[in-house]
Design an enzyme around this catalytic site. Structure first.
Site, PDB file in Angstrom:
ATOM      1  CG  HIS A 124     -10.243   4.017  -1.268  1.00 24.95           C
ATOM      2  ND1 HIS A 124     -11.298   3.694  -2.080  1.00 24.95           N
ATOM      3  CD2 HIS A 124      -9.315   4.588  -2.070  1.00 24.95           C
ATOM      4  CE1 HIS A 124     -11.031   4.071  -3.322  1.00 24.95           C
ATOM      5  NE2 HIS A 124      -9.838   4.606  -3.342  1.00 24.95           N
ATOM      6  CG  ASP A 146      -7.768  -0.162  -6.857  1.00 18.18           C
ATOM      7  OD1 ASP A 146      -7.306   0.951  -7.139  1.00 18.18           O
ATOM      8  OD2 ASP A 146      -8.951  -0.340  -6.513  1.00 18.18           O
TER       9      ASP A 146
END
Length: 994
Positions: free
Chosen positions: A234, A308
């Site tokens: 992230h 993702d």
């Protein structure tokens, strides 16, 4: 490749149905297969009609999924509406909000969209992951990894799927199939099922099947494996420096199993894996070599491939403004999740088509794949979500499953000095609970403990307290209490900053443990146990909520036996698989570890032949069912159950079924005890029966040596049918000797409603003493009487009955719950497999009473027969012997003693001391025993009821087979032997090694 996916039919049972179900999962859904390739028929017509209604740009937009929240206000909703109206995006990914608000919002968005929206969620632990204020979450995957029953994981997957259906969601980005082999992993960690690839694959496939069986697209993530990183994608791009061979042997394994099982979708992670693609600044999510060459071509996956989130820094630092979507598409992805801009993504892809970077036909084939998924998940007949009672519906199945998970997952890692279970008798033990990490207030764990012991005191050691306050607290605890329960609570799930556990908190726990009896319970991420590796008694509880608190308290006070096993290694002395399953004594440090056979050099395909042999055995009437277990190199490589308890086929054989071992008793109870007494110097092999049994002195049996008795060459007759002289002319038991009820005269249970006078046991021993005796050492005569004598010697030397001695010395400390004599006194009758309908003497079904009539007349406890067990528990005993007499850190028998007793010691037979063995020329014999390929180091025994246990130290192998071949007509059924069932199964184990 076929995607096995159950979806609702066209009768209105659609996943986005408007009708609120009476209870989630109340109606059956007919199974269908989703192929991702529409053939002629309704699916193809719908896909074509929708596709043809779209412009070029709108078709591209079907590949874009944007985020939607129901709690971010009007501006956010307006932006989402704009992308749906003007860009015509194909899907939504739902995030935080409330169920009712989200239902209404999704209804509005679906009504606005030109094409039904594919609605997804990242709901790894159910919708409670997103609706945190109103929906109860399922536990994180690491707690599920402690559960040994994958069937329970399937139920969780199914329940999550039902939640999604009720919420109008068709696609769940779950489960995580990353093997978490890096304890410092900041992003996966307790989202993984654990560090063992087989456990991750097994539970992952179960979760996938559960969701897909109720019509939800499951998604295996994060390909090619995000478990061995210490960087959160992230925030940055993690680098995995592993070879292809290493990745293939570990990280890719669960994904291969998921693809074989028919997973509908795979999510690509943002990782840098140079071994796959060494191109600079190329995350796996935009790597053609990763997505197309490895996943699609090499691994044969033809389902939906989704990125993702493209807003993550793992890719965003390199591409944005729609370029991240283009690069993902070029790599081979079908769906682009959460790009920086939906409109910019469509424009970038359209420009790439115009420039010839990717063909229009290739893009359109992926568009049609997505449209087909929409059709297969019911969106061709979209109905609005009914918001009425939706929160209650989403919670309906959570609590019962959560309780079962907690009860199955609680893991007792160590129980030194038999501290657990604590006494539930008020005033018997002075107990305090110290809650470490909380700031006071109500504590549901203390409440759960007080449900067992209302007099338990409660203390708190908060994060604000210092090391200077420890001594005073410990002084009070030592003065006022006999035992302390330390509850480590409210700590971080992430490894950063020591999981948020302060130095003072670590110190107070360790000091209490050192200075007084204490059990520590870690209510959270088990990796935090690394700070308490020396704990004498410690429990991993995985979650910190009221349900887990109650389950932990039930284990601590003995109401519930622990079942969980560590899904990860937390300390060197607490590796993967650690977990006691009995609190009656200090258990093994590590129970039998289940692994894939290939990891110890066995071929699964060949082991499958054992299945065929078992089915053939049942079909030919050799036995109605069986348990089979095999160990190799200390690992459980085969454990299966076949058939039923009897030929009525009403009760299936399961792992918990318990069989009458018959003569396997001789080695697993009597010989084991003799070996222990020999170790302790209490028994000498060249001593005589008369040395230890005064009542034998003065008879011709007095001078028989223990060695000759163990070798079955003492000259005793093989068998005395004691029961025959107790029968009346009518064939029924003598009513002067037997009664229908247990009373002061008839104390020995022989069978249901049949009790014998204790005095007749003396008569039975007199029959043995008066029996014919052949010259000792000259002839091999397999004799039950040898072991009847040995059983009495064990009792004479220990001062305990044989059954109590072996249970307290061996079975209980090793956690062997099922193993023991007189099982009806300990276990439910439904677990006990019947043997035969005895037409003479007892004249009834024999179930839970020993099959051997002589052992029954000794009250069910004798040196030659009477032991019962499951195959699983016998596996523990076999492994102890393979370990050289050690198990769970305890030495039960010296290695030299095992070698002595299991070697050849007779010039006239193949026998060891108590143990049976192969013939010395076994390899050249036509009828090899117990198998052709076993080594001459092999030892074990068979049982009349259709059982055997064989151990081959040279191959580091154990084979256990339990059946009731005597069902229903006794010993006249010899098919188990004539078909060579046991021999062929054992031989298959050796063939699987080749």
């Amino acid at each position: 490749m076929m995607r096995l996916l159950t979806v609702a039919g066209l009768s209105g049972l659609l996943m986005a149905a408007s009708a609120r179900p009476e209870s989630i999962g109340a109606k059956p859904y007919p199974p269908t297969e989703i192929t991702m390739k529409a053939g002629p028929g309704p699916a193809q017509r719908w896909v074509d009609s929708v596709f043809n209604s779209l412009t070029h740009e709108e078709r591209i937009a079907q590949l874009i999924m944007i985020r939607v929240h129901s709690n971010l206000g009007a501006d956010h909703v307006a932006a989402v509406m704009n992308d749906i109206r003007n860009v015509k995006v194909g899907g939504l990914v739902t995030f935080q909000g409330g169920p009712g608000r989200q239902a209404n919002l999704v209804n509005r968005l679906q009504a606005t969209s030109k094409t039904p929206l594919l609605v997804a969620v990242d709901g790894e632990w159910g919708l409670g992951m997103r609706f945190v204020d109103s929906v109860i979450a399922f536990p994180r995957n690491l707690m599920l990894g402690a559960v040994q029953d994958s069937g329970l994981i399937y139920e969780v997957g199914k329940a999550i799927g039902e939640q999604c259906r009720r919420m109008g969601i068709q696609y769940n980005f779950s489960p995580v199939l990353d093997v978490n082999n890096n304890p410092e992993n900041p992003v996966i960690n307790d989202r993984s099922f654990g560090e063992d690839k087989y456990q991750v694959a097994r539970h992952g496939v179960a979760m996938i099947k559960g969701m897909q069986d109720v019509g939800i697209l499951a998604c295996a993530k994060h390909f090619p494996g995000h478990g061995d990183t210490d960087v959160d994608s992230h925030h940055d791009l993690p680098v995995i420096r592993k070879s292809i061979a290493s990745l293939d042997s570990l990280e890719l394994y669960p994904f291969r199993r998921a693809i074989e099982a028919g997973v509908a979708s795979v999510m690509i992670a943002h990782l840098n894996v140079p071994a796959i693609d060494n191109k600079a600044n190329t995350p796996t999510s935009i790597s053609y070599k990763t997505v197309t060459e490895m996943l699609k071509k090499d691994m044969g996956f033809d389902g939906i491939v989704v990125t993702d989130a493209l807003e993550m820094q793992g890719i965003r630092k390199y591409y944005s403004n729609g370029q991240e979507s283009l690069q993902s598409l070029l790599a081979g992805n079908d769906l682009m999740e959460l790009p920086s801009t939906a409109r910019g993504s469509v424009q970038a892809i359209a420009q790439a088509i115009k420039k010839g970077l990717i063909s229009r036909e290739e893009v359109y084939s992926r568009v049609k794949k997505v449209l087909l998924a929409k059709y297969e998940t019911g969106l061709a007949n979209l109905q609005p979500i009914d918001p009425e009672n939706i929160t209650a519906d989403l919670n309906a199945n959570v609590l019962p499953l959560r309780r079962r998970i907690s009860e199955s997952a609680i893991t007792v890692l160590r129980n030194d000095n038999r501290l657990l279970p604590l006494s539930g008798v008020q005033g018997q033990q002075r107990i305090a609970v110290v809650a470490v990490g909380v700031d006071g207030g109500s504590n549901t764990f203390l409440t759960a403990v007080r449900a067992h012991r209302p007099d338990v005191a409660g203390y708190v050691f908060s994060p604000r307290q210092t090391e200077a306050q420890i001594a005073g607290m410990v002084k009070v605890l030592k003065k006022d209490y006999d035992a302390v329960i330390i509850a480590l609570q409210d700590y971080s799930r992430r490894p950063a900053n020591n999981y948020g556990i302060t130095r003072a908190e670590r110190a107070v726990i360790n000091q209490i443990q050192e200075e007084m009896p204490a059990v520590t319970v870690a209510f959270g991420n088990p990796y935090a146990i690394r700070y308490f590796c020396g704990s004498p008694t410690i429990i991993a509880a995985y979650e910190d909520d009221s349900i887990t608190h109650r389950a932990a308290a039930d284990v601590i006070f003995g109401k519930l036996q622990p079942k969980g096993k560590l899904p990860v290694t937390v300390c060197e002395n607490f590796p993967f698989g650690t977990g006691l399953t009995s609190l009656v004594a200090e258990g093994p440090a590590q129970a039998l570890q289940v692994i894939e056979p290939e990891s110890v050099g066995l071929k699964s395909a060949i082991l499958q032949r054992i299945d065929s042999l078992a089915y053939d055995m049942i079909a030919k009437g050799a036995a109605p069912g069986c348990q089979i277990l095999a160990l190799k190199d200390g690992k459980l490589v085969y454990q299966k159950n076949f058939g039923f308890y009897d030929y009525s086929q009403r009760e299936k054989v399961t792992d918990s079924s318990v069989y009458d071992l018959a003569s396997v008793t001789k080695i697993c109870a009597t010989t084991l005890s003799v070996m222990r007494l020999y170790d302790e110097g209490k028994l000498q092999l060249d001593a005589t029966l008369g040395t230890y049994l005064p009542w034998v002195r003065g008879t011709d049996k007095a001078n028989l040596t223990i060695r000759d008795v163990l070798l079955h060459q003492a000259g005793l007759v093989s068998y005395i049918p004691f029961y025959k002289e107790t029968l009346m002319p009518s064939g029924w038991p003598d009513t002067m000797l037997f009664g229908p009820h247990q009373d002061s005269l008839h104390t020995l249970r022989v069978a249901e409603n049949l009790y014998m006078q204790q005095r007749y046991v003396d008569t039975m021993f007199r029959r043995i003493l008066d029996s014919k005796l052949l010259p000792a050492g000259r002839q091999y005569i397999y004799s039950d009487n040898d072991f009847i004598f040995l059983g009495k010697i064990v009792e004479a030397l220990t001062g305990q009955s044989l059954d109590h001695y072996v249970r307290e010395t061996f079975y209980e400390p090793m956690g062997m719950e099922t193993t023991g004599f007189e099982p009806r006194s300990r276990l439910a009758l439904t677990r006990l497999v019947p043997t035969e309908f005895e037409p003479n003497f007892r004249v009834q079904w024999i179930r839970g009473d020993v099959h051997d009539p002589g052992a029954a007349m000794f009250g069910g406890v004798a040196g030659h027969a009477g032991l019962f067990s499951s195959a699983g528990d016998l596996g523990v005993l076999a492994q102890m012997l393979l370990n050289g007499g050690s198990y769970g850190g305890t030495q039960y028998i010296r290695p030299a003693t095992i070698q002595q007793f299991t070697g050849y010691h007779s010039g006239i037979s193949r026998r060891g001391l108590g143990f049976d063995k192969p013939e010395k020329d076994n390899a050249s014999r036509k009828d090899a025993y117990p198998s052709k390929s076993c080594s001459l180091q092999t030892y074990g025994h068979t049982g009349f009821t259709g059982t055997c246990l064989w151990i081959d130290p040279q191959a580091n192998l154990a084979f256990i087979f339990l059946s009731n071949r005597v069902c229903p007509n006794g010993g006249s059924n010899f098919k188990l032997s004539t078909l060579k069932v046991r021999e062929n199964m054992m031989e298959t184990l050796y063939q699987a090694m080749l």
